[in-house]
Design a protein around this motif. Structure first.
Motif, PDB file in Angstrom:
ATOM      1  N   GLN A  68      39.212 186.299 112.607  1.00 38.64           N
ATOM      2  CA  GLN A  68      38.692 185.859 111.312  1.00 38.64           C
ATOM      3  C   GLN A  68      39.613 184.850 110.624  1.00 38.64           C
ATOM      4  OE1 GLN A  68      37.853 190.118 109.915  1.00 38.64           O
ATOM      5  NE2 GLN A  68      36.267 188.924 108.901  1.00 38.64           N
ATOM      6  N   CYS A 117      31.327 191.774 105.261  1.00 40.16           N
ATOM      7  CA  CYS A 117      32.334 191.130 106.109  1.00 40.16           C
ATOM      8  C   CYS A 117      32.802 189.854 105.414  1.00 40.16           C
ATOM      9  CB  CYS A 117      31.702 190.801 107.460  1.00 40.16           C
ATOM     10  SG  CYS A 117      32.836 190.021 108.619  1.00 40.16           S
ATOM     11  N   LEU A 118      34.111 189.641 105.386  1.00 41.65           N
ATOM     12  CA  LEU A 118      34.639 188.429 104.744  1.00 41.65           C
ATOM     13  C   LEU A 118      34.158 187.163 105.456  1.00 41.65           C
ATOM     14  CD1 LEU A 118      38.316 189.506 103.895  1.00 41.65           C
ATOM     15  CD2 LEU A 118      36.319 189.464 102.382  1.00 41.65           C
ATOM     16  N   HIS A 159      34.237 198.248 113.023  1.00 39.49           N
ATOM     17  CA  HIS A 159      33.853 196.901 112.574  1.00 39.49           C
ATOM     18  C   HIS A 159      34.918 195.882 112.999  1.00 39.49           C
ATOM     19  CE1 HIS A 159      32.216 194.096 109.294  1.00 39.49           C
ATOM     20  NE2 HIS A 159      33.332 193.511 109.677  1.00 39.49           N
ATOM     21  N   GLU A 160      36.186 196.217 112.770  1.00 35.57           N
ATOM     22  CA  GLU A 160      37.269 195.264 113.073  1.00 35.57           C
ATOM     23  C   GLU A 160      37.472 195.103 114.578  1.00 35.57           C
ATOM     24  OE1 GLU A 160      38.213 193.407 110.759  1.00 35.57           O
ATOM     25  OE2 GLU A 160      37.362 194.610 109.154  1.00 35.57           O
ATOM     26  N   HIS A 163      35.181 192.632 115.985  1.00 39.94           N
ATOM     27  CA  HIS A 163      35.594 191.237 115.813  1.00 39.94           C
ATOM     28  C   HIS A 163      36.432 190.753 116.999  1.00 39.94           C
ATOM     29  CE1 HIS A 163      34.140 189.962 111.927  1.00 39.94           C
ATOM     30  NE2 HIS A 163      34.650 190.998 111.301  1.00 39.94           N
TER      31      HIS A 163
HETATM   32 ZN    ZN Z   1      34.132 191.588 109.433  1.00 40.98          ZN
END
Ligand code: ZN
Length: 192
Positions: A68, A117-118, A159-160, A163
Motif C-alpha cells: 500500500q 481500506c486506505l 485483510h492485511e 494485501h
Molecule cells: Zn486495505
C-alpha cells in the motif's frame, strides 16, 4: 532501556508519512516478496516498519501493508488489540508489525462484517472472514512469533495479509450489495 530508547528517538526523527497507493495502482495487485530473516534488522526494513506505522496513524488506519506504500515486501502493521499471545491475556495497543505472515484458520466459523481500506478510500463493504486464526510470522527483531486472534484483530490480519497477495477486500465480498460510500455508511449502517 537506554539503547532502545535512543534508537526509538533516532527513528522518530527520520520517520516519514508515505503516499498510499489507491485501487488501480498495479502494486496493489502484485504478490509481495518474502523478507529474508537476516534482512529484518537492516535499517531499510526497520525504517519501512516505522514509516508504515506513522503513515497508518496519520490516516487513522488500523492496518497498513507494505504494497500500500508501493513496497512489494511481505510486511504489514496492524492494531491488534485483544490478540492472544503466549500469555493468553496479553493485550497490546501499539501497532504490531508482522513479517512474512502465514495464516491458519482455527475452526470453520465465518463472520461477515464491515471493512474499509486506505487504498479504497471512503468505501465500506461487508466481508466474510474466518472468526479465529493462528498466524505465524517474524517480529521486527527477526524472532518467530505465533499469535492467535479472533474477531476484529483476526479480520485485520486477514485483510492485511491479503494485501501481500494482491487481494483487496472487494474481492472477498460475497456480493456487492453492501458496497457503500462512507457518508451513506455513517448515515444508514453504523449502529450506535
Ligand atoms: Zn486495505
Amino acid at each position: 532501556m537506554a539503547a532502545g530508547a535512543s534508537r526509538t528517538q533516532y527513528n522518530s526523527a527520520v520517520m516519514s508519512i508515505l503516499k498510499v497507493a489507491r485501487m488501480g495502482h498495479p502494486v496493489l495487485r502484485t504478490k509481495a516478496l518474502a523478507i529474508q530473516r537476516a534482512e529484518i534488522k537492516s535499517p531499510a526494513i526497520q525504517r519501512l516498519i516505522d514509516d508504515l506505522i506513522e503513515t497508518m496513524v496519520e490516516y487513522h488506519g488500523v492496518g497498513l501493508a507494505a504494497p500500500q506504500v508501493h513496497v512489494g515486501l511481505r510486511v504489514f502493521v496492524g492494531v491488534l488489540d485483544a490478540r492472544e499471545g503466549p500469555g493468553e491475556d496479553e493485550r497490546e495497543t501499539d501497532p504490531l508489525p508482522l513479517i512474512n505472515p502465514e495464516i491458519t484458520p482455527i475452526g470453520d466459523d465465518i463472520v461477515e462484517d464491515w471493512e474499509g481500506c486506505l487504498s479504497v478510500p471512503d468505501i465500506r463493504g461487508r466481508v466474510p472472514r474466518a472468526r479465529e486464526i493462528k498466524v505465524r510470522a517474524f517480529d521486527r527483531k527477526g524472532e518467530r512469533i505465533e499469535i492467535r486472534a479472533h474477531d476484529f484483530p483476526a479480520r485485520v490480519i486477514q485483510h492485511e495479509t491479503d494485501h501481500l497477495d494482491g487481494v483487496l477486500f472487494l474481492d472477498r465480498m460475497r456480493s456487492l450489495e453492501s458496497l457503500t460510500f462512507l457518508d451513506e455508511y455513517s448515515r444508514y449502517w453504523i449502529k450506535d
